[in-house]
Design a protein around this motif. Sequence first.
Motif, PDB file in Angstrom:
ATOM      1  N   TYR A  90      23.590  36.811  38.210  1.00 26.65           N
ATOM      2  CA  TYR A  90      24.507  36.929  39.346  1.00 26.65           C
ATOM      3  C   TYR A  90      25.672  37.801  38.901  1.00 26.65           C
ATOM      4  O   TYR A  90      26.429  37.429  38.007  1.00 26.65           O
ATOM      5  N   TYR A  91      25.804  38.978  39.547  1.00 31.29           N
ATOM      6  CA  TYR A  91      26.815  39.948  39.122  1.00 31.29           C
ATOM      7  C   TYR A  91      28.066  39.858  39.997  1.00 31.29           C
ATOM      8  O   TYR A  91      27.983  39.698  41.222  1.00 31.29           O
ATOM      9  N   VAL A  92      29.213  39.946  39.345  1.00 32.23           N
ATOM     10  CA  VAL A  92      30.494  39.963  40.053  1.00 32.23           C
ATOM     11  C   VAL A  92      31.258  41.233  39.644  1.00 32.23           C
ATOM     12  O   VAL A  92      31.238  41.627  38.479  1.00 32.23           O
ATOM     13  N   PRO A  93      31.939  41.877  40.598  1.00 26.00           N
ATOM     14  CA  PRO A  93      32.676  43.114  40.289  1.00 26.00           C
ATOM     15  C   PRO A  93      34.073  42.809  39.762  1.00 26.00           C
ATOM     16  O   PRO A  93      34.618  41.722  39.984  1.00 26.00           O
ATOM     17  N   TYR A  94      34.645  43.784  39.086  1.00 30.45           N
ATOM     18  CA  TYR A  94      36.037  43.660  38.667  1.00 30.45           C
ATOM     19  C   TYR A  94      36.959  43.715  39.883  1.00 30.45           C
ATOM     20  O   TYR A  94      36.599  44.257  40.946  1.00 30.45           O
ATOM     21  N   THR A  95      38.132  43.184  39.728  1.00 35.69           N
ATOM     22  CA  THR A  95      39.074  43.102  40.844  1.00 35.69           C
ATOM     23  C   THR A  95      39.528  44.481  41.328  1.00 35.69           C
ATOM     24  O   THR A  95      39.665  45.415  40.538  1.00 35.69           O
ATOM     25  N   ARG A  96      39.775  44.547  42.640  1.00 37.87           N
ATOM     26  CA  ARG A  96      40.425  45.717  43.229  1.00 37.87           C
ATOM     27  C   ARG A  96      41.801  45.358  43.774  1.00 37.87           C
ATOM     28  O   ARG A  96      42.475  46.210  44.368  1.00 37.87           O
ATOM     29  N   ASP A  97      42.182  44.105  43.579  1.00 34.68           N
ATOM     30  CA  ASP A  97      43.475  43.640  44.053  1.00 34.68           C
ATOM     31  C   ASP A  97      44.589  44.411  43.347  1.00 34.68           C
ATOM     32  O   ASP A  97      44.624  44.480  42.105  1.00 34.68           O
ATOM     33  N   LEU A  98      45.494  44.987  44.119  1.00 32.37           N
ATOM     34  CA  LEU A  98      46.524  45.862  43.548  1.00 32.37           C
ATOM     35  C   LEU A  98      47.466  45.113  42.616  1.00 32.37           C
ATOM     36  O   LEU A  98      47.861  45.639  41.560  1.00 32.37           O
ATOM     37  N   PHE A  99      47.820  43.885  42.969  1.00 31.24           N
ATOM     38  CA  PHE A  99      48.717  43.122  42.108  1.00 31.24           C
ATOM     39  C   PHE A  99      48.046  42.791  40.774  1.00 31.24           C
ATOM     40  O   PHE A  99      48.657  42.943  39.697  1.00 31.24           O
ATOM     41  N   GLN A 100      46.806  42.346  40.847  1.00 32.44           N
ATOM     42  CA  GLN A 100      46.092  42.024  39.618  1.00 32.44           C
ATOM     43  C   GLN A 100      45.939  43.266  38.741  1.00 32.44           C
ATOM     44  O   GLN A 100      46.113  43.206  37.517  1.00 32.44           O
ATOM     45  N   ARG A 101      45.618  44.396  39.343  1.00 37.35           N
ATOM     46  CA  ARG A 101      45.444  45.632  38.574  1.00 37.35           C
ATOM     47  C   ARG A 101      46.774  46.079  37.953  1.00 37.35           C
ATOM     48  O   ARG A 101      46.800  46.613  36.834  1.00 37.35           O
ATOM     49  N   ALA A 102      47.862  45.847  38.687  1.00 37.60           N
ATOM     50  CA  ALA A 102      49.181  46.192  38.146  1.00 37.60           C
ATOM     51  C   ALA A 102      49.521  45.316  36.942  1.00 37.60           C
ATOM     52  O   ALA A 102      50.047  45.806  35.936  1.00 37.60           O
ATOM     53  N   MET A 103      49.186  44.029  37.024  1.00 34.03           N
ATOM     54  CA  MET A 103      49.455  43.127  35.902  1.00 34.03           C
ATOM     55  C   MET A 103      48.645  43.524  34.664  1.00 34.03           C
ATOM     56  O   MET A 103      49.132  43.439  33.532  1.00 34.03           O
ATOM     57  N   ILE A 104      47.408  43.974  34.891  1.00 35.41           N
ATOM     58  CA  ILE A 104      46.582  44.447  33.782  1.00 35.41           C
ATOM     59  C   ILE A 104      47.211  45.689  33.157  1.00 35.41           C
ATOM     60  O   ILE A 104      47.335  45.796  31.930  1.00 35.41           O
TER      61      ILE A 104
END
Length: 373
Positions: free
Chosen positions: A45-59
């Motif tokens: 079962y595959y899940v994609p990486y986040t596209r959420d802007l806040f999460q990406r900014a925190m990364i």
Amino acid sequence: MQLTKAIFLTHRNSLYSEITGGVQLCSQEFHSIIRQATDIILEDYYVPYTRDLFQRAMIKWGMENYSFFDINREAPALLSYIFKQDIGIVFINMASSVRFARPIKEKFGEKVKVILLSHGNNSGDFLHLITKPVNRPSLLRNWLNKIRLGRLISTEAEYRVKWLDGVVTLSETEKQIENWFGAKKASFLPRKLYKDFLAREPVPGRIGFVGRLDHPPNFQGVIIFLEELSTRDHGLHIRLIGAPPAYGIKIKERFPFVEYLGELSDQDLGKEVATWAFFLNPVWWYSTGATTKLARAISWGLPIITTTAGMRGYEWKKGSLLVADSPADMVTQLIKEAHSIERIRYWKEQTELIAENGPDQMELINRLRYNYE
């Protein structure tokens, strides 16, 4: 025997990628062991990486706290799939995916077992990076790093206590860390060993290292070894293989006695390492996971010099490696052993013995099964 349906929850690139690195090797070993368990029917079962802007900014800002995936977005489809397919076990691949455990347990409780297949906790490598930085951080960065470290440890402990039924680790050290976090069950699956022995023509005094040079433990480990070597009259010839080239060139400029060969094809790599008197594994501290390159060196039947930390994640019944736990001792041992064809042959035979006496498949399956029984 009653069969249980299970899923291997992962990002696809962590299991299959154009370039197979340590993450893929460990994921594939976990996957293979589960598939060979006779009481489990496994699906991916595959899940994609986040596209959420806040999460990406925190990364991007270096403040990520297990937020590589958008759980709120992906959980509804996952929960629906588990229900419709009557899934009894969810194997979560990699600690970075651990936040999927909470919605699964909140929805299904004890009906679904959730097992984390850990490649190492984020706090482990992060602690290494902030205590042994490659570059000196600013005061603000130091302050933010301490905040992030606390948040990581808090999240790791919470999920072991509340949302995971068991954790499978790649080393005995990390098994004990999981116990400290409060894991309900924890087991250690050592790396599988295999034989792919090379036709050897060793050159006395030739020592080689192969690995990603932008991985801080690799880069710093090699530098520490070379710093000690540069203070000695040694007669050794050091060969360095790995990408990216900028790091290899940087090492070559600082230590002119090193020969940097860049990144080699599998065929050229095999020809090169077959000439080495010793394979170098200078791991000076306990980073997360296991040293995946050690398994490859063992499979080739190369004489190996390593540290105790560099052997984490491995078990064997017969044979031994040359072990040195300080840069000074490692250099001394190599000067003593690497110039003698007889000693090179002896350590080659020891490595081949190890390759033939690793953990068997049934033992690995039973260690895995302990977590969901």
